[in-house]
Scaffold this active site. Structure first.
Site, PDB file in Angstrom:
ATOM      1  N   ASP A  73       0.856  -1.189   0.000  1.00  0.00           N
ATOM      2  CA  ASP A  73       0.000   0.000   0.000  1.00  0.00           C
ATOM      3  C   ASP A  73       0.891   1.238   0.000  1.00  0.00           C
ATOM      4  O   ASP A  73       2.098   1.138   0.185  1.00  0.00           O
ATOM      5  CB  ASP A  73      -0.936   0.015   1.221  1.00  0.00           C
ATOM      6  N   ASP A  75       1.425   5.006   1.596  1.00  0.00           N
ATOM      7  CA  ASP A  75       1.055   5.972   2.624  1.00  0.00           C
ATOM      8  C   ASP A  75       1.613   7.333   2.229  1.00  0.00           C
ATOM      9  O   ASP A  75       2.660   7.424   1.582  1.00  0.00           O
ATOM     10  CB  ASP A  75       1.646   5.570   3.984  1.00  0.00           C
ATOM     11  N   ASP A 150      11.226   3.997  12.405  1.00  0.00           N
ATOM     12  CA  ASP A 150      12.089   2.980  13.002  1.00  0.00           C
ATOM     13  C   ASP A 150      13.409   2.784  12.252  1.00  0.00           C
ATOM     14  O   ASP A 150      14.476   3.044  12.791  1.00  0.00           O
ATOM     15  CB  ASP A 150      11.326   1.657  13.212  1.00  0.00           C
TER      16      ASP A 150
HETATM   17  P1  ATP Z   1       4.836  -3.341   5.514  1.00  0.00           P
HETATM   18  O1  ATP Z   1       5.439  -3.642   4.209  1.00  0.00           O
HETATM   19  O2  ATP Z   1       4.702  -4.528   6.371  1.00  0.00           O
HETATM   20  O3  ATP Z   1       3.572  -2.521   5.464  1.00  0.00           O
HETATM   21  P2  ATP Z   1       5.891  -0.961   6.644  1.00  0.00           P
HETATM   22  O4  ATP Z   1       7.287  -0.535   6.944  1.00  0.00           O
HETATM   23  O5  ATP Z   1       5.144  -0.171   5.621  1.00  0.00           O
HETATM   24  O6  ATP Z   1       5.948  -2.465   6.267  1.00  0.00           O
HETATM   25  P3  ATP Z   1       3.810  -0.223   8.443  1.00  0.00           P
HETATM   26  O7  ATP Z   1       3.398  -0.891   9.701  1.00  0.00           O
HETATM   27  O8  ATP Z   1       2.863  -0.124   7.317  1.00  0.00           O
HETATM   28  O9  ATP Z   1       5.125  -0.972   7.993  1.00  0.00           O
HETATM   29  O10 ATP Z   1       4.340   1.215   8.863  1.00  0.00           O
HETATM   30  C1  ATP Z   1       4.501   2.291   7.959  1.00  0.00           C
HETATM   31  C2  ATP Z   1       5.691   3.150   8.367  1.00  0.00           C
HETATM   32  O11 ATP Z   1       5.501   3.683   9.684  1.00  0.00           O
HETATM   33  C3  ATP Z   1       7.020   2.390   8.450  1.00  0.00           C
HETATM   34  O12 ATP Z   1       7.639   2.320   7.207  1.00  0.00           O
HETATM   35  C4  ATP Z   1       7.795   3.214   9.449  1.00  0.00           C
HETATM   36  O13 ATP Z   1       8.339   4.339   8.826  1.00  0.00           O
HETATM   37  C5  ATP Z   1       6.721   3.675  10.408  1.00  0.00           C
HETATM   38  N1  ATP Z   1       6.575   2.770  11.559  1.00  0.00           N
HETATM   39  C6  ATP Z   1       5.756   1.704  11.668  1.00  0.00           C
HETATM   40  N2  ATP Z   1       5.861   1.108  12.861  1.00  0.00           N
HETATM   41  C7  ATP Z   1       6.767   1.817  13.553  1.00  0.00           C
HETATM   42  C8  ATP Z   1       7.316   1.719  14.866  1.00  0.00           C
HETATM   43  N3  ATP Z   1       6.953   0.739  15.680  1.00  0.00           N
HETATM   44  N4  ATP Z   1       8.222   2.646  15.235  1.00  0.00           N
HETATM   45  C9  ATP Z   1       8.579   3.645  14.403  1.00  0.00           C
HETATM   46  N5  ATP Z   1       8.120   3.781  13.168  1.00  0.00           N
HETATM   47  C10 ATP Z   1       7.220   2.887  12.729  1.00  0.00           C
HETATM   48 MG    MG Z   2       2.975  -0.405   5.125  1.00  0.00          MG
END
Ligand code: ATP
Ligand code: MG
Length: 452
Positions: A73, A75, A150
């Site tokens: 997705d 964001d 993160d």
């Molecule tokens: P995925 O491919 O699983 O969606 P993702 O990195 O996009 O991985 P998300 O949970 O969708 O994970 O989170 C979106 C963004 O928000 C991450 O890329 C990161 O920048 C931030 N983020 C998510 N969780 C945390 C956390 N626990 N601490 C700090 N930043 C976070």
């Molecule tokens: Mg994501």
């Protein structure tokens, strides 16, 4: 290739430039074109920029595109407040109480749009007694928003209008070097949010990135902090792992880092019994394959598989204590689910399906009379049959059984009649001419398991 071509046509390619603490990486360097961004996300950034705000695609999507993967997705992060975003897009709604985000809707796609946030200063931060952040929803600027994320790879901002990437933490270089690195001091960041330890495992397994040594180092001594994380978040993260398409690697990594304790069905115990381990890994491999083929995966099926050997052990123990097989299985299921709930709250809504799958397993053994035909009509037959196949593949059940059911389910009526074994179920008493009972009436009674 693109870089070479551009060099040939236009001379020297634009270079990475630095403004303040930010590296700005041009398209000619990174090669991610705006058509890699979903049309809905582009409409969100375009709409916000036209209204005078800054807006970027951010996080996992930019990382995935740089790694040549298809993002799940898109964001968007912006300096507009949620109310301002709402005013730009008619079809949008503000969600969340703690973190207020806006969902902007274009047809089938929803774009999560968040206002830049900053990490709250140590003195105003609300933390629990272990240092876990309870609140970090202060608005901030782009640089602060990068710092609260993160991993460096997750902190890149992509502007679809200019096709530039804004990078405050050398995430671009880390992605190119295939490294997953925590922003800031890893121990502090794990203390703020212990789930980051699990995210480190999941993202490195899923993306094929090596966990930077300093990022990995504190995990061993900090894993107990996971005990203070709300169950719902742990379950959420666990499901992300199991449904990531890389569950086998995730579980192996969790285990290698000794992070699996207390998370799933005593995964440590199960993985130590050769048959249990084989079964769990087969189930996960099967799930990974389905995810990669875009086939639906049911969390209930997966949980049923992860807990199966626990159920078998409890079932056996009850039967050895003299409980009859059917009530023993019911008791074993409840015992395992209760015990599991103390560790990782599998929502009750999955119970019914898990139990149906388990209860149907012994019924596959019964291949006489009308029972197999009745089995075929059950709503969960297919899931239970898939489960049986896994049991056979793992060596727990006889492969002949799965082969029989595979043929039986698609066979003609005539073939089915041939396949059915002599009925050994209790018969209704027949009118007897002789006074003494017939020999076959003394056959052992095989209890039919109730339909769940
Ligand atoms: P995925 O491919 O699983 O969606 P993702 O990195 O996009 O991985 P998300 O949970 O969708 O994970 O989170 C979106 C963004 O928000 C991450 O890329 C990161 O920048 C931030 N983020 C998510 N969780 C945390 C956390 N626990 N601490 C700090 N930043 C976070
Ligand atoms: Mg994501």
């Amino acid at each position: 290739m693109i870089k070479k071509l551009i060099k040939r046509v236009f001379g020297a390619a634009p270079q990475i430039r630095t403004e303040g603490n930010c590296h700005i990486i041009p398209f000619e360097e990174h090669g991610v074109g705006r058509n890699g961004i979903s049309s809905a996300a582009r409409r969100v950034t375009d709409g916000l920029q036209a209204a005078g705000y800054s807006a970027f695609v951010v996080g996992g999507a930019v990382r995935d595109l740089l790694l040549g993967r298809h993002p799940k997705d898109f964001d968007v992060a912006t300096d507009a407040t949620p109310e301002e975003v709402r005013r730009v897009f008619r079809r949008s709604r503000i969600i969340g109480r703690r973190f207020r985000l806006v969902h902007v809707i274009f047809g089938e796609e929803t774009v999560e749009t968040s206002t830049f946030r900053r990490m709250v200063d140590a003195e105003d931060a609300q933390t629990d007694e272990h240092g876990r952040l309870l609140r970090d929803n202060e608005f901030g600027d782009q640089e602060q928003d990068a710092a609260r994320r993160d991993f460096t790879a997750n902190a890149l901002f992509y502007d679809p209008a200019t096709q530039e990437i804004f990078d405050y933490h050398d995430g671009y270089a880390d992605i190119r070097a295939k490294i997953l690195r925590m922003i800031g001091d890893p121990a502090t960041r794990y203390r703020e949010d212990p789930v980051r330890m699990l995210r480190a495992v999941r993202l490195s397994a899923k993306l094929g990135l090596k966990l930077d040594a300093a990022t990995a180092a504190p995990i061993a001594s900090m894993k107990n902090l996971l005990d203070n994380v709300p169950q719902a978040r742990l379950l959420d993260e666990m499901l992300k792992m199991l449904l990531s398409g890389h569950a086998v690697e995730c579980i192996k990594k969790l285990r290698a880092m000794n992070l699996h304790h207390g998370l799933l069905p005593m995964l440590d115990v199960i993985l130590e019994q050769p048959q249990g381990e084989h079964f769990v890994l087969l189930a996960l491999k099967n799930t990974d394959q389905r995810v990669r083929e875009d086939k639906p995966v049911s969390p209930a099926f997966l949980f049923a598989a992860l807990l199966w050997h626990e159920v078998i052990a409890a079932w056996k123990a009850r039967q050895e204590a003299g409980v009859r097989p059917v009530p023993a299985l019911h008791e074993a299921m409840d015992e395992v689910l209760d015990r599991q709930r103390e560790q990782l709250a599998i929502p009750h809504r999955h119970d019914a399906v898990m139990k149906e799958i388990w209860l149907m397993q012994p019924r596959f053994e019964q291949r006489g009379g009308q029972r197999p035909l009745r089995m075929l009509t059950l709503q969960r037959f297919r899931a239970a049959y898939d489960f049986l196949v896994l049991r056979c593949e793992s060596g727990e059940a006889d492969g002949e059984l799965a082969a029989w059911w595979e043929e039986f389910q698609d066979a003609s009526e005539a073939r089915r009649a041939e396949m059915l074994l002599p009925d050994s179920s209790p018969k209704k008493p027949r009118r007897r001419r002789r006074k003494k009972p017939a020999a076959d009436a003394a056959q052992p009674v095989q209890a039919e398991l109730p339909i769940a």
